[in-house]
Design an enzyme around this catalytic site. Sequence first.
Site, PDB file in Angstrom:
ATOM      1  N   SER A  24       0.812  -1.222   0.000  1.00 38.96           N
ATOM      2  CA  SER A  24       0.000   0.000   0.000  1.00 38.96           C
ATOM      3  C   SER A  24       0.843   1.269   0.000  1.00 38.96           C
ATOM      4  O   SER A  24       0.420   2.297  -0.527  1.00 38.96           O
ATOM      5  CB  SER A  24      -0.925   0.012   1.223  1.00 38.96           C
ATOM      6  OG  SER A  24      -0.186  -0.097   2.429  1.00 38.96           O
ATOM      7  N   ASP A 196      -0.510   7.618   9.761  1.00 37.17           N
ATOM      8  CA  ASP A 196      -1.272   6.842  10.733  1.00 37.17           C
ATOM      9  C   ASP A 196      -0.388   5.883  11.523  1.00 37.17           C
ATOM     10  O   ASP A 196      -0.872   4.947  12.141  1.00 37.17           O
ATOM     11  CB  ASP A 196      -2.375   6.044  10.021  1.00 37.17           C
ATOM     12  CG  ASP A 196      -1.815   5.123   8.937  1.00 37.17           C
ATOM     13  OD1 ASP A 196      -0.576   5.057   8.786  1.00 37.17           O
ATOM     14  OD2 ASP A 196      -2.614   4.471   8.247  1.00 37.17           O
ATOM     15  N   HIS A 199       1.562   4.255   7.264  1.00 38.64           N
ATOM     16  CA  HIS A 199       1.662   4.805   5.909  1.00 38.64           C
ATOM     17  C   HIS A 199       2.296   6.196   5.940  1.00 38.64           C
ATOM     18  O   HIS A 199       2.309   6.861   6.979  1.00 38.64           O
ATOM     19  CB  HIS A 199       0.277   4.864   5.265  1.00 38.64           C
ATOM     20  CG  HIS A 199      -0.390   3.521   5.173  1.00 38.64           C
ATOM     21  ND1 HIS A 199      -1.301   3.094   6.118  1.00 38.64           N
ATOM     22  CD2 HIS A 199      -0.244   2.521   4.281  1.00 38.64           C
ATOM     23  CE1 HIS A 199      -1.708   1.876   5.787  1.00 38.64           C
ATOM     24  NE2 HIS A 199      -1.073   1.496   4.685  1.00 38.64           N
TER      25      HIS A 199
END
Length: 243
Positions: A24, A196, A199
Site C-alpha cells: 500500500s 497513521d 503509511h
Amino acid sequence: MALPESGSRCRLLLWPRLVLFGDSITEYSFQENGWGTFLAERLLRRCDVLNRGFSGYNSRWAKLLLPRLIAAGAGAESTAAVTLFFGANDSALEELNPKQHVPLEEYAANLKSMVHYLSSVGITEDRVLLITPPPLGEAAWEKACLAKGERLNRRNATTGEYAQACVQVARACGTDVLDLWTLMQKEQDFSSYLSDGLHLSAEGSRFVAAQLWARLGEKLSALPSLVPYWRDVDHMDPEATLL
C-alpha cells in the site's frame, strides 16, 4: 493531413519504464503529493513510471505475482529500473495478523527470489533497488487498530528486523538499497513522516522521493526525450521531424 498508413516508416515509440512494485505504501504513492507522482513529474517525456503497488500484499504473494507483471522480452528490455518495497505487512505479528505475516527468513528468501527472477529476464542487479519498510509509529498505529476493534498488530522493533534483513539481501545480491527504517529514525521524532503510524504522510513522501531521486535520478534523468521539443519541430514539414 492524412494519418500514416500501417506499415509505413512510422515506428512505435516505447518509453523506458520505472516499475514501482510494493504494498500500500507504493499503491498510495500516486496520491496527491505522493513520492511516485514526484518521480513521474521529474521523468516526464523520458521514462514512464508504473505504479504496481498492491495494498495489503506481502513478499510471499509478491513473489508469485512478479512474473505476471514483468516478463522476458519487450517488458524487461524497456525496464530502466525496478523498486521492490515490501516488509510493512510481512512484519505484522503472527499471533495477531497471521494472514499478512511472513517469517523473517522467508521474507529474505522471497526478496532474493524476486531479485534473481528479474536478473533471469534481463533486469540486472544495478537496475533493482530494494526499499526497507519505514519505522512504525506504534502509538498512532495502535489508535488505528483500536478504531477497527483490533489490538496493536505490529511493533517497530520487529519492523526493524525486517528492514535489516532487506539491507542484508541487497548486499548479498548486489543491488542498491534505501534503508528507510534507519534514515527516518535519525530524527528523534519521526512521526511527521507517517500519516497513521504505518503509511507515509506528505512529508514522509517528500523524504522518500528525495532519497529515491538521489539513487535513481542520475541514471534515469540521463535518458533522452524521445519526442522533440515543440520548437524543434519543422512546422513546414512535421513528418520529417516526427516520423
